[in-house]
Enzyme design. Structure first.
Site: not given
Length: 204
Positions: A109, A156
């Site tokens: 991610s 993220h």
């Protein structure tokens, strides 16, 4: 290169499925692995190739397939690979600085958010329509903060910041005569990320 990354990631997940937590524990990352006594810096990158579930890996690889192909065509293989790996490293640094050092994280991610960050910057700087991408990024960022989902929002944020910086370097040095400057700036940014990865080692 996108297909190669997807292939390697799926092979690693297959190994995880066959051998269980042995593979996962060998490659995952947590802040503690950047501290003296348990210093294993390669995990900052290897964690991007391991995942927690079949849904996790398929979702990440689908997103990578979408954004990866676009950016690889735009940037070329070398710059694209640098973007992916440095975004993965930046994502792990987000975990290092913002998460509990004993909370393990896995997944691509951070690297994928780096691709999104770079694509967003490039689109905006070149005058493209980035509204849909902004909405997609916003939704994914918000999802990362929902309690109970166990999503590493720190990765993220770190990955997106790293990718945005790299995207800005690419777009600001896109002319052929600026190639040496571009390589130098990317190398300097990589050096900064590597130095940041040692912060906990020297401050603990």
């Amino acid at each position: 290169m996108t297909y190669s990354i997807i292939g390697i990631t799926l092979i690693v997940y297959l190994l995880q499925f066959v051998f269980g937590s042995q593979v996962t524990n060998l490659l995952l990352y947590a802040g503690v692995f950047s501290q003296p006594g348990s210093f294993e810096p390669w995990r900052l990158l290897t964690t991007a190739f391991v995942h927690g579930s079949i849904f996790h890996v398929l979702l990440n690889m689908y997103t990578l397939w979408i954004f990866g192909q676009l950016l690889e065509q735009l940037l070329g293989r070398g710059r694209y690979l640098a973007l992916y790996l440095l975004s993965a490293l930046a994502g792990s640094l987000g975990v290092l600085f913002l998460a509990d050092p004993f909370t393990p994280v896995v997944g691509a991610s951070g690297a994928i958010f780096g691709l999104m960050g770079a694509f967003l910057v490039i689109q905006r700087r070149l005058g493209g329509n980035a509204r849909q991408l902004l909405v997609l990024v916003g939704i994914n960022l918000v999802i990362g903060f929902i309690p109970g989902l166990q999503i590493a929002w720190q990765a993220h944020i770190g990955g997106m910041i790293g990718g945005a910086v790299i995207g800005l370097i690419f777009v600001q040095t896109r002319h052929i005569r600026q190639k040496s400057l571009q390589v130098g700036l990317i190398a300097a940014f990589a050096a900064v990320l590597v130095l940041l990865s040692f912060v906990r080692f020297f401050t603990n």
